[in-house]
Scaffold this motif. Structure first.
Motif, PDB file in Angstrom:
ATOM      1  N   MET A   1       3.938  25.589 -17.521  1.00 48.86           N
ATOM      2  CA  MET A   1       5.560  25.319 -17.180  1.00 48.86           C
ATOM      3  C   MET A   1       6.019  24.199 -17.659  1.00 48.86           C
ATOM      4  O   MET A   1       5.044  22.979 -17.350  1.00 48.86           O
ATOM      5  N   PRO A   2       7.225  24.340 -18.324  1.00 49.34           N
ATOM      6  CA  PRO A   2       7.484  22.584 -18.857  1.00 49.34           C
ATOM      7  C   PRO A   2       7.614  21.549 -18.018  1.00 49.34           C
ATOM      8  O   PRO A   2       8.150  22.103 -17.213  1.00 49.34           O
ATOM      9  N   ASN A   3       7.525  20.332 -18.229  1.00 48.90           N
ATOM     10  CA  ASN A   3       7.436  19.167 -17.296  1.00 48.90           C
ATOM     11  C   ASN A   3       9.003  18.768 -16.424  1.00 48.90           C
ATOM     12  O   ASN A   3       9.620  18.954 -18.065  1.00 48.90           O
ATOM     13  N   LEU A   4       8.959  18.631 -15.554  1.00 44.84           N
ATOM     14  CA  LEU A   4      10.295  18.546 -14.923  1.00 44.84           C
ATOM     15  C   LEU A   4      11.092  17.317 -15.671  1.00 44.84           C
ATOM     16  O   LEU A   4      12.087  17.098 -15.860  1.00 44.84           O
ATOM     17  N   GLU A   5      10.355  16.223 -15.530  1.00 42.95           N
ATOM     18  CA  GLU A   5      10.662  15.327 -15.326  1.00 42.95           C
ATOM     19  C   GLU A   5      11.006  15.293 -17.570  1.00 42.95           C
ATOM     20  O   GLU A   5      12.634  14.525 -18.067  1.00 42.95           O
ATOM     21  N   THR A   6      10.392  15.677 -18.533  1.00 48.47           N
ATOM     22  CA  THR A   6      11.019  16.176 -19.629  1.00 48.47           C
ATOM     23  C   THR A   6      11.651  17.473 -19.655  1.00 48.47           C
ATOM     24  O   THR A   6      13.246  16.272 -20.358  1.00 48.47           O
ATOM     25  N   VAL A   7      11.594  17.910 -18.952  1.00 54.39           N
ATOM     26  CA  VAL A   7      13.293  18.859 -19.399  1.00 54.39           C
ATOM     27  C   VAL A   7      14.859  18.094 -18.724  1.00 54.39           C
ATOM     28  O   VAL A   7      15.171  18.457 -18.901  1.00 54.39           O
ATOM     29  N   VAL A   8      14.321  17.656 -17.812  1.00 58.51           N
ATOM     30  CA  VAL A   8      15.428  16.849 -17.119  1.00 58.51           C
ATOM     31  C   VAL A   8      16.406  15.531 -18.024  1.00 58.51           C
ATOM     32  O   VAL A   8      17.482  15.673 -18.444  1.00 58.51           O
ATOM     33  N   SER A   9      15.753  15.119 -18.953  1.00 53.99           N
ATOM     34  CA  SER A   9      15.619  14.118 -20.101  1.00 53.99           C
ATOM     35  C   SER A   9      16.630  14.829 -20.634  1.00 53.99           C
ATOM     36  O   SER A   9      17.473  14.498 -21.861  1.00 53.99           O
ATOM     37  N   GLU A  10      15.907  15.805 -21.484  1.00 56.03           N
ATOM     38  CA  GLU A  10      16.217  16.550 -22.763  1.00 56.03           C
ATOM     39  C   GLU A  10      17.251  16.774 -22.210  1.00 56.03           C
ATOM     40  O   GLU A  10      18.663  16.428 -23.252  1.00 56.03           O
ATOM     41  N   ILE A  11      17.906  17.598 -21.386  1.00 54.17           N
ATOM     42  CA  ILE A  11      18.700  18.246 -21.052  1.00 54.17           C
ATOM     43  C   ILE A  11      20.001  17.178 -20.504  1.00 54.17           C
ATOM     44  O   ILE A  11      21.670  17.587 -21.270  1.00 54.17           O
ATOM     45  N   VAL A  12      20.111  15.896 -20.327  1.00 54.24           N
ATOM     46  CA  VAL A  12      21.128  14.925 -20.264  1.00 54.24           C
ATOM     47  C   VAL A  12      21.582  14.234 -21.981  1.00 54.24           C
ATOM     48  O   VAL A  12      22.264  13.964 -21.906  1.00 54.24           O
ATOM     49  N   ILE A 293      26.938  24.425 -17.936  1.00 54.86           N
ATOM     50  CA  ILE A 293      25.553  24.724 -18.903  1.00 54.86           C
ATOM     51  C   ILE A 293      24.289  23.699 -18.544  1.00 54.86           C
ATOM     52  O   ILE A 293      23.534  24.716 -18.802  1.00 54.86           O
ATOM     53  N   ALA A 294      24.650  22.639 -17.952  1.00 54.47           N
ATOM     54  CA  ALA A 294      23.041  21.520 -17.797  1.00 54.47           C
ATOM     55  C   ALA A 294      22.807  22.774 -16.715  1.00 54.47           C
ATOM     56  O   ALA A 294      21.515  22.981 -17.183  1.00 54.47           O
ATOM     57  N   LEU A 295      22.960  23.320 -15.892  1.00 56.72           N
ATOM     58  CA  LEU A 295      22.120  24.349 -14.692  1.00 56.72           C
ATOM     59  C   LEU A 295      21.627  25.064 -15.037  1.00 56.72           C
ATOM     60  O   LEU A 295      21.080  26.145 -14.771  1.00 56.72           O
ATOM     61  N   GLU A 296      22.033  25.797 -16.542  1.00 53.61           N
ATOM     62  CA  GLU A 296      22.249  27.284 -16.615  1.00 53.61           C
ATOM     63  C   GLU A 296      21.083  26.851 -18.098  1.00 53.61           C
ATOM     64  O   GLU A 296      20.008  27.964 -17.915  1.00 53.61           O
ATOM     65  N   ARG A 297      20.908  26.074 -18.574  1.00 51.13           N
ATOM     66  CA  ARG A 297      19.597  25.067 -19.716  1.00 51.13           C
ATOM     67  C   ARG A 297      18.921  24.754 -18.092  1.00 51.13           C
ATOM     68  O   ARG A 297      16.769  25.305 -18.380  1.00 51.13           O
ATOM     69  N   LEU A 298      18.728  24.209 -17.408  1.00 44.95           N
ATOM     70  CA  LEU A 298      17.715  24.091 -16.493  1.00 44.95           C
ATOM     71  C   LEU A 298      17.039  25.370 -15.934  1.00 44.95           C
ATOM     72  O   LEU A 298      15.545  25.001 -15.605  1.00 44.95           O
ATOM     73  N   THR A 299      17.867  25.930 -14.980  1.00 45.90           N
ATOM     74  CA  THR A 299      16.987  26.604 -14.426  1.00 45.90           C
ATOM     75  C   THR A 299      16.289  28.103 -15.657  1.00 45.90           C
ATOM     76  O   THR A 299      14.970  29.165 -15.164  1.00 45.90           O
ATOM     77  N   LYS A 300      17.107  28.443 -16.775  1.00 43.50           N
ATOM     78  CA  LYS A 300      16.172  29.040 -17.809  1.00 43.50           C
ATOM     79  C   LYS A 300      14.778  28.694 -18.286  1.00 43.50           C
ATOM     80  O   LYS A 300      14.359  29.218 -18.840  1.00 43.50           O
ATOM     81  N   ARG A 301      14.641  27.137 -19.061  1.00 41.02           N
ATOM     82  CA  ARG A 301      13.327  26.816 -19.249  1.00 41.02           C
ATOM     83  C   ARG A 301      12.944  26.266 -18.211  1.00 41.02           C
ATOM     84  O   ARG A 301      11.700  26.827 -18.160  1.00 41.02           O
ATOM     85  N   LEU A 302      13.202  26.617 -16.627  1.00 46.84           N
ATOM     86  CA  LEU A 302      11.756  26.610 -15.531  1.00 46.84           C
ATOM     87  C   LEU A 302      11.906  27.654 -15.071  1.00 46.84           C
ATOM     88  O   LEU A 302      10.646  27.826 -13.761  1.00 46.84           O
ATOM     89  N   GLY A 303      12.884  28.442 -15.335  1.00 50.23           N
ATOM     90  CA  GLY A 303      12.719  29.953 -14.559  1.00 50.23           C
ATOM     91  C   GLY A 303      12.756  29.893 -13.188  1.00 50.23           C
ATOM     92  O   GLY A 303      12.058  30.098 -12.635  1.00 50.23           O
TER      93      GLY A 303
END
Ligand SMILES: NC(=O)CC[C@H](N)C(=O)O
Length: 309
Positions: A1-12, A293-303
């Protein structure tokens, strides 16, 4: 599972680079002045881990996100009797639509369209003076967010009070059916002011935690509502939280969520996280364009979609 902090900063980072930012709400003059370049995201996991980036500490007008909290408060006061005044079906109509009210004899479809939220505010008011009711709502937000510095932006409230003609129409129309008990101007005064509460993504994500964790704030262990009530509030958020964009939000993001015309969205990943995003530009349904769009990416990347990976 990708790291939460990484996913959040990538999306931002990704959202900051986009030029399609939607349109800020123009019908409330004070909101028309907000810079559409803002973007903030805050996610609080079940263990209390916070991943937040961008303008996550800049306060914005929560607008209709406040309706989740007024619904919670009103259910605490009157219980399921609330559903005699307000339905819980998606409206398929814009948030400020007037037409359905006539067909349905002044009973709003759900507590998240403007008419429904005004009826809920009226229930909260019925036990108080307007100033006390508003104080109770604000203190509830401060308690949930664990932050007594949260305030109401008086300029935003005054701006809406001057120009909120449709809400005045909705409230008067409901009053004619006996759905509003208090003087219309009192109910609307409280409604405009709770919509004008100003919060950051980080504060909002803290305030939403009880919805992600069966009614309980996991940081204090204190119960805000019964698990069953949290489950039901989430259900109404899923089906009605984005007005006539609720189907699209469920399809793309797959979480209960509530938007506001200030560009914020509170989303709930049951058992996993409370999430707040802010991007002031809106889509045609009045929901945050980049927020979705950001939430769509977040839920997709984190399942995290409640419907599966
Ligand atoms: N969708 C919204 O955020 C609408 C709230 C706004 N205060 C209004 O009543 O129009």
């Amino acid at each position: 599972m990708p790291n939460l902090e990484t996913v959040v900063s990538e999306i931002v980072d990704e959202m900051r680079q986009r030029s399609d930012r939607g349109e800020v709400a123009r019908y409330i003059p004070e909101l028309a002045r907000v810079d559409p370049g803002h973007f903030g995201l805050a996610v609080i996991g079940a263990d209390g881990t916070v991943a937040a980036a961008g303008d996550c500490d800049v306060p914005f007008s929560i607008q209709s996100i406040s309706k989740v909290f007024t619904l919670t408060l009103a259910l605490g006061m009157v219980g399921d009797k609330l559903w005699r005044r307000v339905g819980r079906e998606p409206s398929g109509s814009p948030f400020n639509s007037v037409v359905q009210l006539e067909y349905e004899r002044g009973i709003p479809r759900n507590p998240f369209i403007n008419a429904g939220a005004i009826a809920v505010t009226d229930l909260i008011l019925s036990r108080h003076q307007p100033r006390e009711a508003l104080g109770e709502i604000l203190r509830f937000m401060q308690y949930l967010a664990q932050d007594t510095s949260i305030t109401i932006d008086e300029a935003v409230a005054a701006s809406e009070q001057r120009t909120g003609f449709r809400n005045v129409a909705l409230a008067n129309y409901m009053k004619s059916f006996g759905v509003i008990d208090n003087p219309v101007e009192y109910t609307l005064g409280v409604y405009f002011h709770h919509c004008a509460i100003s919060m950051t993504c980080r504060q909002l994500a803290v305030a939403g935690r009880f919805l992600a964790h069966s009614g309980r704030d996991p940081s204090t262990g204190l119960s805000v509502v019964q698990a069953e009530r949290a489950k039901r509030i989430n259900a109404v958020m899923l089906t009605c939280g984005h007005y006539d964009g609720s189907g699209e939000f469920a399809y793309r993001v797959g979480l209960p969520g509530k938007s506001g015309v200030g560009g914020g969205i509170l989303a709930v990943a049951p058992g996993k996280a409370s999430i707040a995003v802010w991007a002031p530009g809106l889509d045609a349904a009045g929901n945050s364009h980049l927020g979705r769009i950001a939430l769509e990416r977040l839920t997709k990347r984190l399942g995290w979609s409640i419907f599966g990976e």
